[in-house]
Design a protein around this motif. Structure first.
Motif, PDB file in Angstrom:
ATOM      1  N   LEU A  13      39.493 -20.992 -63.407  1.00  0.00           N
ATOM      2  CA  LEU A  13      39.554 -21.710 -62.135  1.00  0.00           C
ATOM      3  C   LEU A  13      40.302 -20.890 -61.088  1.00  0.00           C
ATOM      4  O   LEU A  13      39.859 -20.782 -59.945  1.00  0.00           O
ATOM      5  N   SER A  35      39.822 -21.850 -57.438  1.00  0.00           N
ATOM      6  CA  SER A  35      39.752 -23.289 -57.644  1.00  0.00           C
ATOM      7  C   SER A  35      40.967 -23.752 -58.444  1.00  0.00           C
ATOM      8  O   SER A  35      41.883 -22.983 -58.720  1.00  0.00           O
ATOM      9  N   ARG A  51      39.560 -29.697 -58.804  1.00  0.00           N
ATOM     10  CA  ARG A  51      38.205 -29.428 -58.308  1.00  0.00           C
ATOM     11  C   ARG A  51      37.167 -29.364 -59.437  1.00  0.00           C
ATOM     12  O   ARG A  51      36.038 -28.949 -59.223  1.00  0.00           O
ATOM     13  N   ALA A  54      33.905 -23.969 -56.615  1.00  0.00           N
ATOM     14  CA  ALA A  54      34.514 -22.652 -56.410  1.00  0.00           C
ATOM     15  C   ALA A  54      34.908 -22.518 -54.939  1.00  0.00           C
ATOM     16  O   ALA A  54      34.402 -23.243 -54.078  1.00  0.00           O
ATOM     17  N   ALA A  55      35.793 -21.556 -54.664  1.00  0.00           N
ATOM     18  CA  ALA A  55      36.229 -21.321 -53.277  1.00  0.00           C
ATOM     19  C   ALA A  55      35.086 -20.766 -52.450  1.00  0.00           C
ATOM     20  O   ALA A  55      34.216 -20.109 -52.935  1.00  0.00           O
TER      21      ALA A  55
END
Length: 116
Positions: free
Chosen positions: A51, A56, A60, A115-116
């Motif tokens: 993550l 993340s 999330r 995800a970012a």
């Protein structure tokens, strides 16, 4: 939009990301594998690393499929699971009894996260 694969190999990628949604699977990587408590702890620590790698965090995570070899281990799994997620952030989850490829593995988890 393209598919991003992190550490792709012939059989799997460590993480696959499409449209900002990441998919990854974890089994305990520690040696020796240990009991259910050790394996769940190892998987959750590995998930934290994945993550973080995708920008993340636990809050999330959207869904997790858990493959458990013995439902007698569900109480320990649930104890560690509930402590791992921030309050109000438990994802959708399914837990099924399954025979895994390596009999030393007591569980496997498939994660879906933003995800970012």
């Amino acid at each position: 939009m393209s598919i991003q694969r992190i550490n792709p190999g012939k059989r799997w990628s460590d993480v696959t990301i499409y449209h900002g949604i990441a998919h990854f699977v974890e089994v305990a990587e520690s040696e020796p594998l240990g009991d259910i408590r050790e394996q769940v702890s190892a998987i959750l620590a590995q998930a934290d690393n994945k993550l973080q790698r995708i920008g993340s965090d636990r809050s999330r995570v959207l869904a997790v499929t858990i493959y458990l070899t013995d439902f007698a281990n569900a109480a320990v799994l649930n104890e560690l699971w509930e402590a791992w997620f921030p309050e109000g952030c438990a994802p959708s989850r399914v837990c099924v009894k399954a025979e895994l490829a390596d009999p030393q593995y007591l569980l496997e988890m498939a994660f879906v996260a933003v995800a970012a």
